[in-house]
Every structure is written in C-alpha cells, then in structure tokens.
Write a protein that holds these residues in place. Structure first.
Motif, PDB file in Angstrom:
ATOM      1  N   ILE A  10       0.769  -1.244   0.000  1.00 56.20           N
ATOM      2  CA  ILE A  10       0.034  -0.074  -0.225  1.00 56.20           C
ATOM      3  C   ILE A  10       0.922   1.454   0.058  1.00 56.20           C
ATOM      4  O   ILE A  10       0.554   2.096  -0.639  1.00 56.20           O
ATOM      5  CB  ILE A  10      -1.171  -0.076   1.226  1.00 56.20           C
ATOM      6  CG1 ILE A  10      -2.140  -1.139   1.103  1.00 56.20           C
ATOM      7  CG2 ILE A  10      -1.851   1.332   1.325  1.00 56.20           C
ATOM      8  CD1 ILE A  10      -2.785  -1.325   2.127  1.00 56.20           C
ATOM      9  N   SER A  11       1.884   1.131   0.629  1.00 55.24           N
ATOM     10  CA  SER A  11       2.837   2.403   0.871  1.00 55.24           C
ATOM     11  C   SER A  11       3.264   2.396  -0.700  1.00 55.24           C
ATOM     12  O   SER A  11       3.667   3.694  -0.983  1.00 55.24           O
ATOM     13  CB  SER A  11       4.150   2.161   1.970  1.00 55.24           C
ATOM     14  OG  SER A  11       3.739   1.985   3.027  1.00 55.24           O
ATOM     15  N   SER A  12       3.778   1.476  -1.274  1.00 60.77           N
ATOM     16  CA  SER A  12       4.557   1.704  -2.477  1.00 60.77           C
ATOM     17  C   SER A  12       3.329   2.320  -3.627  1.00 60.77           C
ATOM     18  O   SER A  12       3.686   2.943  -4.430  1.00 60.77           O
ATOM     19  CB  SER A  12       5.246   0.594  -2.978  1.00 60.77           C
ATOM     20  OG  SER A  12       4.227  -0.398  -3.533  1.00 60.77           O
ATOM     21  N   ALA A  13       2.125   1.825  -3.373  1.00 61.65           N
ATOM     22  CA  ALA A  13       1.033   2.287  -4.368  1.00 61.65           C
ATOM     23  C   ALA A  13       0.928   3.838  -3.809  1.00 61.65           C
ATOM     24  O   ALA A  13       0.651   4.567  -5.061  1.00 61.65           O
ATOM     25  CB  ALA A  13      -0.178   1.445  -4.038  1.00 61.65           C
ATOM     26  N   MET A  17       1.782   6.869  -6.690  1.00 60.75           N
ATOM     27  CA  MET A  17       0.945   8.184  -7.130  1.00 60.75           C
ATOM     28  C   MET A  17       1.674   9.356  -6.725  1.00 60.75           C
ATOM     29  O   MET A  17       1.618  10.366  -7.576  1.00 60.75           O
ATOM     30  CB  MET A  17      -0.381   8.042  -6.088  1.00 60.75           C
ATOM     31  CG  MET A  17      -1.078   9.208  -6.336  1.00 60.75           C
ATOM     32  SD  MET A  17      -2.139   9.467  -4.958  1.00 60.75           S
ATOM     33  CE  MET A  17      -1.105   9.950  -3.183  1.00 60.75           C
ATOM     34  N   SER A  18       2.268   9.569  -5.679  1.00 63.99           N
ATOM     35  CA  SER A  18       3.100  10.553  -5.187  1.00 63.99           C
ATOM     36  C   SER A  18       4.360  10.931  -6.188  1.00 63.99           C
ATOM     37  O   SER A  18       4.497  12.186  -6.645  1.00 63.99           O
ATOM     38  CB  SER A  18       3.921  10.506  -4.139  1.00 63.99           C
ATOM     39  OG  SER A  18       2.889  10.555  -3.072  1.00 63.99           O
ATOM     40  N   ASN A  19       4.850  10.012  -6.954  1.00 63.21           N
ATOM     41  CA  ASN A  19       5.604  10.205  -8.112  1.00 63.21           C
ATOM     42  C   ASN A  19       5.125  10.677  -9.547  1.00 63.21           C
ATOM     43  O   ASN A  19       5.793  11.261 -10.262  1.00 63.21           O
ATOM     44  CB  ASN A  19       6.359   8.804  -8.321  1.00 63.21           C
ATOM     45  CG  ASN A  19       7.501   8.730  -7.194  1.00 63.21           C
ATOM     46  OD1 ASN A  19       7.647   9.753  -6.447  1.00 63.21           O
ATOM     47  ND2 ASN A  19       7.703   7.500  -6.926  1.00 63.21           N
ATOM     48  N   SER A  20       3.823  10.402  -9.773  1.00 66.86           N
ATOM     49  CA  SER A  20       3.351  10.904 -10.901  1.00 66.86           C
ATOM     50  C   SER A  20       3.104  12.425 -10.945  1.00 66.86           C
ATOM     51  O   SER A  20       2.655  12.797  -9.906  1.00 66.86           O
ATOM     52  CB  SER A  20       2.066  10.277 -11.359  1.00 66.86           C
ATOM     53  OG  SER A  20       0.876  10.354 -10.497  1.00 66.86           O
ATOM     54  N   THR A  21       3.304  12.844 -11.961  1.00 68.42           N
ATOM     55  CA  THR A  21       3.386  14.330 -12.098  1.00 68.42           C
ATOM     56  C   THR A  21       1.598  14.997 -11.791  1.00 68.42           C
ATOM     57  O   THR A  21       1.422  16.033 -11.212  1.00 68.42           O
ATOM     58  CB  THR A  21       3.891  14.939 -13.157  1.00 68.42           C
ATOM     59  OG1 THR A  21       3.795  14.073 -14.455  1.00 68.42           O
ATOM     60  CG2 THR A  21       5.425  15.353 -13.124  1.00 68.42           C
ATOM     61  N   LYS A  33      -6.547   0.513  -7.531  1.00 66.30           N
ATOM     62  CA  LYS A  33      -6.757  -0.821  -7.946  1.00 66.30           C
ATOM     63  C   LYS A  33      -5.470  -1.624  -7.338  1.00 66.30           C
ATOM     64  O   LYS A  33      -5.438  -2.632  -6.740  1.00 66.30           O
ATOM     65  CB  LYS A  33      -6.424  -0.833  -9.529  1.00 66.30           C
ATOM     66  CG  LYS A  33      -7.016  -1.937 -10.088  1.00 66.30           C
ATOM     67  CD  LYS A  33      -6.748  -2.027 -11.629  1.00 66.30           C
ATOM     68  CE  LYS A  33      -6.324  -2.840 -12.294  1.00 66.30           C
ATOM     69  NZ  LYS A  33      -6.124  -3.127 -13.600  1.00 66.30           N
ATOM     70  N   GLU A  34      -4.425  -0.748  -7.099  1.00 62.68           N
ATOM     71  CA  GLU A  34      -3.099  -1.527  -6.418  1.00 62.68           C
ATOM     72  C   GLU A  34      -3.442  -1.455  -4.962  1.00 62.68           C
ATOM     73  O   GLU A  34      -3.202  -2.615  -4.425  1.00 62.68           O
ATOM     74  CB  GLU A  34      -1.811  -0.371  -6.566  1.00 62.68           C
ATOM     75  CG  GLU A  34      -1.483  -0.344  -7.875  1.00 62.68           C
ATOM     76  CD  GLU A  34      -0.221   0.641  -8.011  1.00 62.68           C
ATOM     77  OE1 GLU A  34       0.383   1.146  -7.109  1.00 62.68           O
ATOM     78  OE2 GLU A  34      -0.047   0.869  -9.417  1.00 62.68           O
ATOM     79  N   VAL A  35      -4.131  -0.473  -4.145  1.00 62.23           N
ATOM     80  CA  VAL A  35      -4.264  -0.786  -2.868  1.00 62.23           C
ATOM     81  C   VAL A  35      -5.251  -2.144  -2.677  1.00 62.23           C
ATOM     82  O   VAL A  35      -5.345  -2.979  -1.962  1.00 62.23           O
ATOM     83  CB  VAL A  35      -5.089   0.337  -2.192  1.00 62.23           C
ATOM     84  CG1 VAL A  35      -5.674   0.109  -0.864  1.00 62.23           C
ATOM     85  CG2 VAL A  35      -3.949   1.569  -2.089  1.00 62.23           C
ATOM     86  N   GLY A  36      -6.240  -2.155  -3.681  1.00 59.39           N
ATOM     87  CA  GLY A  36      -7.404  -3.176  -3.602  1.00 59.39           C
ATOM     88  C   GLY A  36      -6.423  -4.582  -3.750  1.00 59.39           C
ATOM     89  O   GLY A  36      -7.043  -5.686  -3.153  1.00 59.39           O
ATOM     90  N   ASN A  37      -5.561  -4.560  -4.916  1.00 61.79           N
ATOM     91  CA  ASN A  37      -4.980  -5.970  -5.228  1.00 61.79           C
ATOM     92  C   ASN A  37      -4.057  -6.426  -3.828  1.00 61.79           C
ATOM     93  O   ASN A  37      -3.931  -7.488  -3.443  1.00 61.79           O
ATOM     94  CB  ASN A  37      -3.908  -5.724  -6.355  1.00 61.79           C
ATOM     95  CG  ASN A  37      -4.637  -5.629  -7.556  1.00 61.79           C
ATOM     96  OD1 ASN A  37      -5.734  -6.222  -7.599  1.00 61.79           O
ATOM     97  ND2 ASN A  37      -4.100  -5.218  -8.516  1.00 61.79           N
ATOM     98  N   ALA A  38      -3.467  -5.283  -3.348  1.00 62.64           N
ATOM     99  CA  ALA A  38      -2.820  -5.427  -2.048  1.00 62.64           C
ATOM    100  C   ALA A  38      -3.564  -6.030  -0.797  1.00 62.64           C
ATOM    101  O   ALA A  38      -3.437  -7.393  -0.169  1.00 62.64           O
ATOM    102  CB  ALA A  38      -2.066  -4.307  -1.206  1.00 62.64           C
ATOM    103  N   LYS A  76      -4.119  10.454   0.707  1.00 64.39           N
ATOM    104  CA  LYS A  76      -3.546   9.721   1.625  1.00 64.39           C
ATOM    105  C   LYS A  76      -4.455   9.320   2.796  1.00 64.39           C
ATOM    106  O   LYS A  76      -4.419   8.265   3.481  1.00 64.39           O
ATOM    107  CB  LYS A  76      -2.224   9.968   2.092  1.00 64.39           C
ATOM    108  CG  LYS A  76      -1.053   9.609   1.027  1.00 64.39           C
ATOM    109  CD  LYS A  76       0.307   9.821   1.380  1.00 64.39           C
ATOM    110  CE  LYS A  76       1.422   9.674   0.272  1.00 64.39           C
ATOM    111  NZ  LYS A  76       2.721  10.367   0.447  1.00 64.39           N
ATOM    112  N   LYS A  77      -4.843  10.641   3.079  1.00 61.67           N
ATOM    113  CA  LYS A  77      -5.504  10.758   4.546  1.00 61.67           C
ATOM    114  C   LYS A  77      -7.124   9.692   4.234  1.00 61.67           C
ATOM    115  O   LYS A  77      -7.265   9.121   5.126  1.00 61.67           O
ATOM    116  CB  LYS A  77      -5.941  12.106   4.709  1.00 61.67           C
ATOM    117  CG  LYS A  77      -7.090  12.373   5.820  1.00 61.67           C
ATOM    118  CD  LYS A  77      -6.668  12.549   7.117  1.00 61.67           C
ATOM    119  CE  LYS A  77      -7.651  13.156   8.201  1.00 61.67           C
ATOM    120  NZ  LYS A  77      -8.615  12.023   8.606  1.00 61.67           N
ATOM    121  N   VAL A  78      -7.670   9.868   3.186  1.00 66.91           N
ATOM    122  CA  VAL A  78      -8.845   9.155   2.826  1.00 66.91           C
ATOM    123  C   VAL A  78      -8.564   7.591   2.825  1.00 66.91           C
ATOM    124  O   VAL A  78      -9.185   6.707   3.440  1.00 66.91           O
ATOM    125  CB  VAL A  78      -9.336   9.448   1.443  1.00 66.91           C
ATOM    126  CG1 VAL A  78     -10.678   8.542   1.139  1.00 66.91           C
ATOM    127  CG2 VAL A  78      -9.919  10.970   1.579  1.00 66.91           C
TER     128      VAL A  78
END
Ligand code: GDP
Length: 296
Positions: A10-13, A17-21, A33-38, A76-78
C-alpha cells in the motif's frame, strides 16, 4: 508473497501516486486498484475491498479536490481513514462485569502466543484490581502446563492445571469451577493449539466452550502468519464464538496486515497487541497507530 508485505504494497502504491506528475481520475483509479490488489492478496474479502474503493472514490469526490489543498495528502488521508474502518468491526470490545466470575477462553494455533498472552492479560486485569486466575486446558502439548505454571508463579496469579489428567475438557471445567467457588472475577482458560487446523482441535474447542461457558472467546494470532490469516480466523470463528482478537509479535518485522483479515473473518475487534515476550509487553490496540505502522 507474504502478507506482512501488505503495508509495503500500500505504501508503494501511495508512493507511485506521489511520483506521478498529474493526479487525475486515472491516477486515482490506478492507486485504488493497487491498494485493492494488496488487500486482496492479504485475503481481505472482495466485498470489503469493493466497498472500500467505492468509499474512497466518493470521499474524494466530496472533497472535490478542494482548491489549494494538497491532493496527495487528501488521498493519503482518505486511504488511511478507510483502512481504520476495515479494522473496526462495528462492535464495542467486550468488558468484564464486576460482581461475577467472568470467564475468558483463549483459542489459536500452537505457537501463536496464546499461553504468553494469557499471562499478559491476567496481569493486566490483576494490575487493575480484579481477582484473577488462570486455567491450563492444554493437555496436548508437553510443557504447556509447566509454562503456564512458571508464568503464573512469576506473575503471582492463582493457577490450575494438571500434568497427569489428559482430558482438556475435564481440566478446564474443574479449574473454572474451583476459581468460581473462590470468587475469582476473571478466569482465563488457555487451550491447546496443536500444529494444524485439525478437526479434532475444533471439536475440543467446542467441548471446552460448552462446559466453561465463556463470556468472551479471544482468538490469538501471530502477526506474521501471512495469507493464512483469513482462513485460520474463519475456522476458529466457525467453531467457537470468537468475540475479540489479540495480534502477537508486533515487535517483530511484520507490519501485521493479517489483522485486517482477522477482523473481517471474526467480525470482532482487536483488543490488544503483543509487543514482546515479557509479561508487560501487551498494548491496548490503537487503530491509528496500527495503520500508521502498516503504511509506514
Ligand atoms: P502458544 O503455543 O500459542 O501458547 O504460544 P506461546 O505463548 O508459547 O508463544 C510462542 C512463542 O512466541 C514463545 O517463544 C513466546 O515467547 C513468543 N511470543 C509470544 N508473544 C510474543 C510477542 O508478542 N512478541 C514476541 N517477540 N514473542 C512472543
């Protein structure tokens, strides 16, 4: 993949996101999707995941990415708040009642940390002024009786067990009856865990539950158990009326992602976490700091 990785996934997901402009609908969908998959790999039920994703999307729409506010921080908060919701089964933790003998039965696989947690919890109640006692109904594992006896002596808590009687149901009943007569307010029954989720173990748990009539059944789970968490918790819940969960070994490397699965499977709150091998190493469960650790 081990479940202990849930937090990392989840952290890396979130980091991706943080890395995308740009943050737009697509970025958010990818994140969800990534959080859901994790969570899915962590055996959290699909129903819960779908609900969580829906909640997050609605929440983000509500906040409408308020002008000037940091979108990433809002997202992130949500996600954080939704994970906390997953840890809340919606029932208040069980509390003992004064003026009666409250019976607590521990269940869990061998090595989960049951016997250690029995003493920790007994000491917790003793420190709070409750007359507390412990019963060893694990007649299967050689050494269980000596281990609890040793802990009981150290913690100065009355204890009942037998190193000759091999009938766990009879030992449990006898111990509980003795301490009830003595007026103990908290009687904690330790049970066997054996190695596998054998039918016989669950039969034994049911029989002990029938004779000791516990006010609360606590399921003890090792935080590093991995993907087996959901099935293991479900198997115990299907056999006995699990009402609370203790997650042990949170001092180790595991971030404890399986806790979410345990809550989902047992529909019971986590009440404590074990943070070491010693008697005081028992912390009241706090969802916020747990999720912070999970994501940290
Ligand atoms: P049981 O078979 O479920 O009764 O498990 P035990 O209580 O005997 O614990 C198994 C092992 O895990 C023992 O070596 C304990 O000292 C250890 N243990 C239990 N709880 C914790 C914990 O919270 N942290 C750590 N580090 N070790 C623990």
């Amino acid at each position: 993949m081990v479940l202990a990785d849930l937090g990392n996934q989840i952290s890396s997901a979130l980091a991706n996101m943080s890395n995308s402009t740009i943050i737009n609908e697509e970025t958010i969908d990818t994140l969800l999707k990534e959080v859901g998959n994790a969570l899915s790999r962590a055996d959290v039920s699909l129903k819960l995941i779908i609900q969580m994703r829906k909640n997050i999307k609605e929440q983000l729409k509500l906040d409408a990415m308020a002008a000037g506010l940091n979108k990433r921080r809002i997202i992130k908060k949500v996600v954080f708040d939704e994970l906390i919701k997953l840890l809340d089964p919606g029932v208040a933790p069980w509390k003992p009642t004064k003026g009666k003998s409250n019976i607590i039965m521990f269940v869990g696989l061998q090595g989960a940390g049951k016997t250690t947690s029995v003493t920790k919890l007994a000491s917790f109640y003793k420190r709070k002024g409750w007359a507390t006692a412990m019963v060893c109904a694990d007649t299967f594992r050689a050494g269980a009786f000596d281990q609890l006896k040793h802990n009981a002596t150290k913690a100065k808590i009355p204890f009942y067990g037998s190193d000759t009687d091999r009938d766990p149901v009879a030992v449990a009943k006898k111990g509980v009856d003795i301490f009830k007569k003595d007026g103990a307010e908290i009687i904690i029954v330790d049970t066997s865990g054996r190695h596998k989720q054998e039918e016989e173990l669950f039969k034994e748990m049911k029989e002990i539950e029938t004779v000791v009539k516990p006010d609360n059944v606590i399921f003890v789970m090792d935080s590093s158990i991995g993907q087996a968490a959901f099935d293991q918790a479900t198997a115990f819940k299907n056999s006995v009326s699990v009402g609370s969960v203790i997650i042990t070994k949170m001092d180790g490397n595991s971030k404890g992602g399986g806790a979410i699965s345990a809550v989902a499977a047992t529909k019971s709150p986590i009440i404590f976490i074990g943070t070491g091998e010693h008697i005081p190493d028992l912390d009241l469960f706090d969802a916020s700091s747990f999720v912070s650790k999970l994501l940290g």
